[in-house]
Design a protein around this motif. Structure first.
Motif, mmCIF file in Angstrom:
data_model
loop_
_atom_site.group_PDB
_atom_site.id
_atom_site.type_symbol
_atom_site.label_atom_id
_atom_site.label_comp_id
_atom_site.label_asym_id
_atom_site.label_seq_id
_atom_site.Cartn_x
_atom_site.Cartn_y
_atom_site.Cartn_z
ATOM 1 N N PHE A 339 0.824 -1.220 0.000
ATOM 2 C CA PHE A 339 0.000 0.000 0.000
ATOM 3 C C PHE A 339 0.853 1.262 0.000
ATOM 4 O O PHE A 339 0.422 2.312 -0.478
ATOM 5 C CB PHE A 339 -0.983 -0.004 1.175
ATOM 6 C CG PHE A 339 -0.426 0.459 2.484
ATOM 7 C CD1 PHE A 339 -0.532 1.780 2.872
ATOM 8 C CD2 PHE A 339 0.213 -0.428 3.339
ATOM 9 C CE1 PHE A 339 -0.029 2.214 4.076
ATOM 10 C CE2 PHE A 339 0.724 0.000 4.552
ATOM 11 C CZ PHE A 339 0.607 1.323 4.923
ATOM 12 N N GLN A 340 2.091 1.195 0.517
ATOM 13 C CA GLN A 340 2.959 2.373 0.459
ATOM 14 C C GLN A 340 3.279 2.739 -0.993
ATOM 15 O O GLN A 340 3.352 3.917 -1.345
ATOM 16 C CB GLN A 340 4.250 2.117 1.231
ATOM 17 C CG GLN A 340 4.074 2.141 2.741
ATOM 18 C CD GLN A 340 5.378 1.932 3.463
ATOM 19 O OE1 GLN A 340 6.220 1.136 3.015
ATOM 20 N NE2 GLN A 340 5.565 2.619 4.564
ATOM 21 N N ARG A 341 3.446 1.708 -1.844
ATOM 22 C CA ARG A 341 3.688 1.982 -3.261
ATOM 23 C C ARG A 341 2.439 2.576 -3.897
ATOM 24 O O ARG A 341 2.524 3.475 -4.744
ATOM 25 C CB ARG A 341 4.093 0.685 -3.979
ATOM 26 C CG ARG A 341 4.361 0.862 -5.478
ATOM 27 C CD ARG A 341 5.516 1.832 -5.697
ATOM 28 N NE ARG A 341 5.631 2.246 -7.085
ATOM 29 C CZ ARG A 341 6.341 1.601 -8.010
ATOM 30 N NH1 ARG A 341 6.994 0.491 -7.681
ATOM 31 N NH2 ARG A 341 6.411 2.060 -9.235
ATOM 32 N N LEU A 342 1.274 2.098 -3.475
ATOM 33 C CA LEU A 342 0.026 2.647 -4.009
ATOM 34 C C LEU A 342 -0.104 4.135 -3.694
ATOM 35 O O LEU A 342 -0.638 4.909 -4.497
ATOM 36 C CB LEU A 342 -1.174 1.890 -3.436
ATOM 37 C CG LEU A 342 -1.303 0.416 -3.815
ATOM 38 C CD1 LEU A 342 -2.441 -0.226 -3.016
ATOM 39 C CD2 LEU A 342 -1.542 0.246 -5.306
ATOM 40 N N LEU A 343 0.383 4.541 -2.527
ATOM 41 C CA LEU A 343 0.284 5.941 -2.124
ATOM 42 C C LEU A 343 1.235 6.843 -2.902
ATOM 43 O O LEU A 343 1.055 8.056 -2.943
ATOM 44 C CB LEU A 343 0.564 6.072 -0.623
ATOM 45 C CG LEU A 343 -0.451 5.420 0.325
ATOM 46 C CD1 LEU A 343 0.040 5.507 1.759
ATOM 47 C CD2 LEU A 343 -1.817 6.073 0.188
ATOM 48 N N ARG A 344 2.261 6.244 -3.504
ATOM 49 C CA ARG A 344 3.266 7.053 -4.203
ATOM 50 C C ARG A 344 2.962 7.278 -5.684
ATOM 51 O O ARG A 344 3.663 8.061 -6.338
ATOM 52 C CB ARG A 344 4.641 6.392 -4.060
ATOM 53 C CG ARG A 344 5.217 6.438 -2.658
ATOM 54 C CD ARG A 344 6.707 6.145 -2.674
ATOM 55 N NE ARG A 344 7.009 4.794 -3.098
ATOM 56 C CZ ARG A 344 7.239 3.783 -2.269
ATOM 57 N NH1 ARG A 344 7.176 3.988 -0.958
ATOM 58 N NH2 ARG A 344 7.527 2.588 -2.721
#
Length: 483
Positions: A339-344
């Motif tokens: 999900f951290q990649r999704l936020l970026r």
């Protein structure tokens, strides 16, 4: 004439923090301990059941309480951390007195107990239950039709000393409605089997499912066995499939098949599939309901799925990208997106372009040590489980790994106190004379005799005569109603 001590309704004490004189919090109030007396004399309030930060429950005598005010309880600072065990002559106020069906002496009408008030006796450190907040009608009926409420003296009602079958649980649940499932499970674990079944029956399916997942196996089996089969099947459906499979694995085969037939076919199929794997393997540990997306799904769609409040943090940590079908077992597993990649990345980005496929997934037959090593090596909170054909079967989360690595009775034991906590709370003294496992101060300083919970004939122990000058203070009232 001295002013009467204020009444405190016990619902206001649920979960209240307990502090020592230095202002350090030592725990929270989870119940009150009272002793019924003959005739219509109000019960004595003997003390509080306090849950420490370690989840151990101890007994705090009212003689050690120096203040009840501003949403907190102040103690003398001397606590005995032996585990509380209820004596036969004692009653738990939250667990046994609330929701009881009692009778008004004057009219013979049945009323349901919603709350009780406690009050310190003038010029003494003894406390008693003085008044009862009731609603006319049987427990549970007030959810459909509001009955008249009133506050009456303890002597105005009768029926507390009788064992009641079918006691309600609404007021008790309202008292603990803000608790996390694990904490409510801890409450249930310490209730009597009869009361535990009544509270479980009053919980809705989703809440009961969450609580069952946090209970020891013996309690799970006991509660499930007291539910009607249709209700039991509904609760199993609301549980995570892996937890439902673990619970069913403890039941007789004929009961398992009967419950699975009552469940929805899709839910039952997931549970059957999990039960086919050994318990301490990736297949036995996994859940069959991770977030599965196709490669052409967007970041916006992925984030919408991650926001689902019903997902655990571990399951919401990443999405699994697969070819159709989207339900497990899926088509070919392509990889994960954290999900951290999704936020970026921009909302319109396709998740297929963000896939991380550098980690080899777990196989369903991988044993627990292999699974644990995978999590430790790669700092994972969830990991995919993929079969030989490349289909995603489910995901293992770190909480399931911990559940199976800890001792079997870990839910029934408190966390270990470190040495500093022991010192700050004046842990068990060598001269404790009240016997092991009582969770009380050394006798007779707890104000209770060794046999029936009473001191001398005047109801006061030696310590009561050496009291501090200032007693507790507190507010009163219940949901806006006052005596």
């Amino acid at each position: 004439m001295a002013a009467a001590a204020p009444r405190i309704f016990v619902s206001h004490l649920s979960g209240v923090a307990v502090f020592d004189p230095n202002g350090d919090q030592v725990g929270r109030v989870r119940d009150l301990v009272a002793m019924l007396r003959v005739g219509r004399r109000p019960p004595r309030l003997l003390g509080l059941v306090v849950e420490l930060s370690t989840r151990r429950r101890i007994f705090l005598p009212m003689t050690r309480v120096t203040g009840v005010e501003s949403g907190q309880v102040i103690t003398t600072g001397v606590l005995n951390v032996r585990r509380f065990e209820q004596r036969p002559t004692e009653r738990l106020v939250f667990g046994e007195l609330l929701d009881r069906l009692v009778t008004l002496v004057e009219t013979g009408e049945e009323v349901t107990v919603l709350d009780v008030s406690v009050q310190q006796l003038p010029a003494r450190r003894e406390w008693e239950i003085g008044r009862v907040f009731v609603r006319k009608g049987r427990a549970g009926a007030f959810r459909r039709a509001k009955g008249e409420t009133m506050t009456v003296d303890w002597s105005s009602v009768t029926g507390f000393s009788l064992e009641e079958h079918g006691q309600g649980a609404e007021s008790l649940l309202a008292t603990f409605e803000q608790l996390r499932p694990a904490d409510l499970a801890n409450v249930l674990h310490h209730l009597s089997p009869k009361r535990r079944g009544e509270v479980a029956a009053a919980l809705d399916d989703d809440r009961l499912a969450d609580v069952l997942e946090e209970l020891p196996e013996d309690d799970q089996i006991e509660i499930l066995g007291k539910l009607k089969e249709e209700r039991a099947a509904d609760v199993l459906e609301a549980m995570d499939p892996d937890d439902a499979a673990d619970l069913l694995a403890e039941l007789p085969t004929e009961d398992v098949e009967r419950l699975l037939r009552l469940m929805r076919p899709g839910e039952a199929a997931d549970v059957r599939r999990l039960m086919a794997y050994a318990e301490r393997t990736a297949g036995g540990l996994m859940t069959t309901e991770p977030i599965v997306l196709r490669a052409d799904a967007t970041v916006a769609e992925a984030l919408a799925r991650v926001r689902d409040p019903d997902l655990s943090p571990a399951l919401a940590a990443q999405v699994y990208v697969c070819r159709p079908p989207d339900e497990t077992p899926t088509g070919k597993y392509l990889g994960t997106v954290h999900f951290q990649r999704l936020l970026r990345d921009p909302p319109f980005t396709l998740v297929g372009s963000l896939v991380a496929d550098d980690l080899h997934p777990l196989a369903p037959e991988d044993e627990l040590p292999v699974v644990a090593g995978f999590f430790a090596t790669y700092d994972m909170v969830a990991a995919p489980v993929v079969d030989e054909s490349g289909s995603l079967l489910g995901a293992v989360t770190v909480d399931d790994v911990l559940d199976h690595m800890l001792p079997e009775d870990w839910r029934e034991t408190e966390f270990h106190l470190d040495e500093g906590v022991h010192e700050s709370m004046h842990a068990e003294r060598d001269d404790d004379r009240d016997g092991p496992g009582t969770g009380r101060e050394d006798a007779p300083g707890d104000g209770r005799g060794p046999e029936d919970g009473r001191g001398p004939e005047d109801g006061r122990g030696p310590e009561d005569r050496l009291r501090e000058p200032n007693g507790p203070r507190g507010g009163e009232g219940h949901h806006g109603a006052r005596p």
